[in-house]
Write a protein that holds these residues in place. Structure first.
Motif, mmCIF file in Angstrom:
data_model
loop_
_atom_site.group_PDB
_atom_site.id
_atom_site.type_symbol
_atom_site.label_atom_id
_atom_site.label_comp_id
_atom_site.label_asym_id
_atom_site.label_seq_id
_atom_site.Cartn_x
_atom_site.Cartn_y
_atom_site.Cartn_z
ATOM 1 N N TYR A 195 45.998 40.760 28.264
ATOM 2 C CA TYR A 195 44.569 41.259 28.977
ATOM 3 C C TYR A 195 45.505 40.969 30.349
ATOM 4 O O TYR A 195 44.476 41.104 31.323
ATOM 5 N N ALA A 196 46.314 39.994 31.017
ATOM 6 C CA ALA A 196 46.923 39.396 32.131
ATOM 7 C C ALA A 196 48.707 39.615 32.100
ATOM 8 O O ALA A 196 49.096 39.172 30.899
ATOM 9 N N GLN A 217 45.660 41.418 37.185
ATOM 10 C CA GLN A 217 44.422 42.184 36.171
ATOM 11 C C GLN A 217 45.026 42.939 35.271
ATOM 12 O O GLN A 217 45.962 43.837 36.032
#
Length: 573
Positions: A195-196, A217
């Motif tokens: 996700y990140a 991101q």
């Protein structure tokens, strides 16, 4: 011909073993010794081994049971019942089986044991006059064979819903091991999701809430990920990385944890964490493994790819400078995250870093404090408070800060003392002494320490101080508990005829210090009262031992400060 067949079988077994363990591990584990603890097909997990939980790593696999209780639980191999536990919380009803191959299996949150084990448990409860039980039967008392029904699935203890909590441990060391390494088949061809990614400017300083970090991101899927609209990150000096990633398997899967995280720098691994095994006493070090300040503030679990010096976890390998990377050569570098689940499915995140002396981000100046080294015993004293941090309490060197506040309003018998801040995790509890006001003198036996949220930390009076062992930093003061627990009957009352009613039920709660004991007596004889902490339910199941006629009932409950509640009535059966 026979030799050829044996060779073929050997090759087939080797191929199976290789395919079943396409994940990083430090040891080889038997792949065909154990059967599944359930016959639910296909198996599905509500929680994976090593999954990130508040203040601990998940210590087993949580098998889904279709939101129902009562599925048979099977012994995964020959062995014997080596431990039986009955808890108000925790695993609730649990069985431990020791097997001759050096491993122990654990089955938790059970609704009931099989009849033979249940009889043994109830006999011991009456002998000890205690619902809670932790006993270690001899290896001859309760032998089991592979496939025997030992219990039934449930929702007891701290379970959040019906399921089977299942573990495998090393019998000798009691280390908990990932069950998927033993060939338990969980259908899964889905790679982890990333996700990140985060960059931490460590700047040769201890990691803490002031460490600058940058969020990136991540986009992609199906195992391939990249930074969103970022080709190259410009960095200078000592840096660490972190990542947010979860996993799912096929079918009715929860959002589970990943198995391993590897970070490569220019083709060389500089960090590996793998959820192969860990020790219970180190599970709280999850707060060092993750970015703890961010978790407290946002509930996001960023897994750091650098290791704090006081982190005792044994899940790390291939470390270069504990995962702290120096960018000071002016060159372009290739970095790659490889994240793997328990079945061997991989996801990759690749990005570039340009070493750039213009990309400095300095760490903010810390407020004045007292330097404490993570590897030492550290002590703080003044006229109102005393604090001792045993060796092994801290994960990093600490710039310790303390502040006193006026006595809080209400139930308070001291000033309030701010012991550092809630954004710094601790591995062990610390010793805390707080000087009491003179007004506490007649309540010495009822004194305890509470935090600013009213949470009891325990405590006892000693020579003008109340002392306790909190497990987290925060603001603390002395309070007292003089209120007995509340006991509310639900289906019984004085003079009631209980014939045809299967059990007597109560609600039981305590306001502050916590429950210490509960005991029931019919006609002066102890009876088994069962308790479920999450529902505050207390009950006794009639088992035919109480004859028809008139009886007296007394229920006595006590809290940790000796406050008692007595309930006495007559009833008919």
């Amino acid at each position: 011909m026979i030799k050829a067949k044996l060779l073929l079988l050997s090759l087939l077994f080797f191929s199976f073993a290789a395919n079943a363990q396409q994940v990083f591990s430090t040891q080889k584990y038997p792949l065909v010794d154990f059967r599944s603890p359930l016959d639910i097909v296909p198996p599905a997990l509500a929680g994976s081994f090593g999954e990130l939980r508040p203040n601990h790593f998940h210590s087993g696999m949580d098998f889904r049971t279709n939101q129902r209780e009562g599925y048979p639980v099977y012994a995964i191999a020959d062995g014997y019942v080596s431990r039986l536990r009955v808890q108000n919380s925790g695993f609730g009803l649990a069985i431990y089986l020791t097997h001759p191959n050096g491993y122990t299996s654990v089955y938790g949150h059970l609704s009931r044991f099989n009849s033979k084990i249940a009889q043994q448990v109830k006999s011991l409860q009456y002998q000890k006059k205690s619902y809670e039980l932790d006993t270690f039967p001899s290896n001859l008392l309760l032998p089991v064979r592979k496939g025997d029904i030992i219990a039934y699935t449930g929702n007891t203890g701290s379970s959040g819903g019906p399921h089977l909590h299942f573990e495998i441990r090393d019998t000798k060391t009691e280390a908990i091991i990932n069950p998927q390494l033993f060939g338990f088949e969980i259908p899964d061809n889905i790679p982890p999701v990333i996700y990140a990614m985060y960059v931490y400017r460590l700047n040769h300083l201890p990691f803490n809430e002031l460490t600058p970090k940058q969020y990136f991101q991540v986009v992609g899927g199906s195992g391939n990920y990249a930074l969103n609209q970022v080709n190259t990150i410009h960095l200078d000096g000592e840096v660490g990385f972190g990542v947010i990633s979860t996993d799912k398997h096929n079918g009715a899967s929860g959002t589970n944890g990943v198995y391993s995280i590897e970070l490569e720098l220019d083709g060389k691994i500089v960090f590996t964490s793998a959820m192969e095994r860990f020790k219970f006493e180190n599970s709280k070090a999850i707060n060092s493994h993750i970015d703890y300040p961010t978790f407290i503030n946002t509930k996001k679990s960023i897994q750091k790819s650098f290791v704090d010096p006081g982190n005792p976890l044994g899940i790390y390998s291939n470390l270069v400078n504990n995962g702290r990377i120096e960018f000071n050569d002016g060159k372009l570098h290739q970095l790659k995250y490889i994240i793997t689940d328990g079945k061997g499915n991989k996801s990759v995140l690749q990005f570039k870093v340009q070493s750039d002396p213009k990309a400095v981000i300095k760490t903010p100046e810390q407020a004045a404090g007292i330097p404490y080294a993570y590897g030492n015993i550290n002590e703080f004293n003044n006229s109102e408070v005393k604090v001792i941090f045993p060796k092994g309490t801290l994960y990093n060197d600490l710039n310790f800060q303390y502040k006193a506040f006026p006595r809080p309003a209400g139930n308070a018998f001291s000033a309030a003392h701010q012991i550092h801040n809630s954004l710094t995790p601790l591995h062990l509890g610390f010793e805390l002494w707080i000087k009491a006001d003179s007004s506490l003198s007649k309540y010495k036996e009822k004194a305890l320490i509470v935090n600013s949220g009213g949470g009891a930390q325990g405590g006892s009076f000693d020579n003008g101080y109340v002392k306790a062992t909190p497990r987290n930093f925060g603001r603390f003061h002395i309070a007292i508990d003089t209120i007995p627990p509340s006991l509310t009957p639900l289906n019984i009352s004085d003079g009631k005829n209980m014939a045809g009613i299967s059990k007597m039920s109560f609600k039981l709660r305590d306001n502050l210090s916590g429950l210490k004991s509960f005991n029931g007596y019919v006609d002066g004889k102890w009876i088994l009262m069962e308790f479920d902490a999450k529902t505050a339910s207390l009950w006794h199941t009639f088992d035919g031992s109480i004859a028809p006629g008139k009886h007296t009932l007394e229920v006595i409950v006590s809290d940790m400060k000796g406050n008692n509640r007595n309930y006495s009535i007559t009833f008919y059966k």
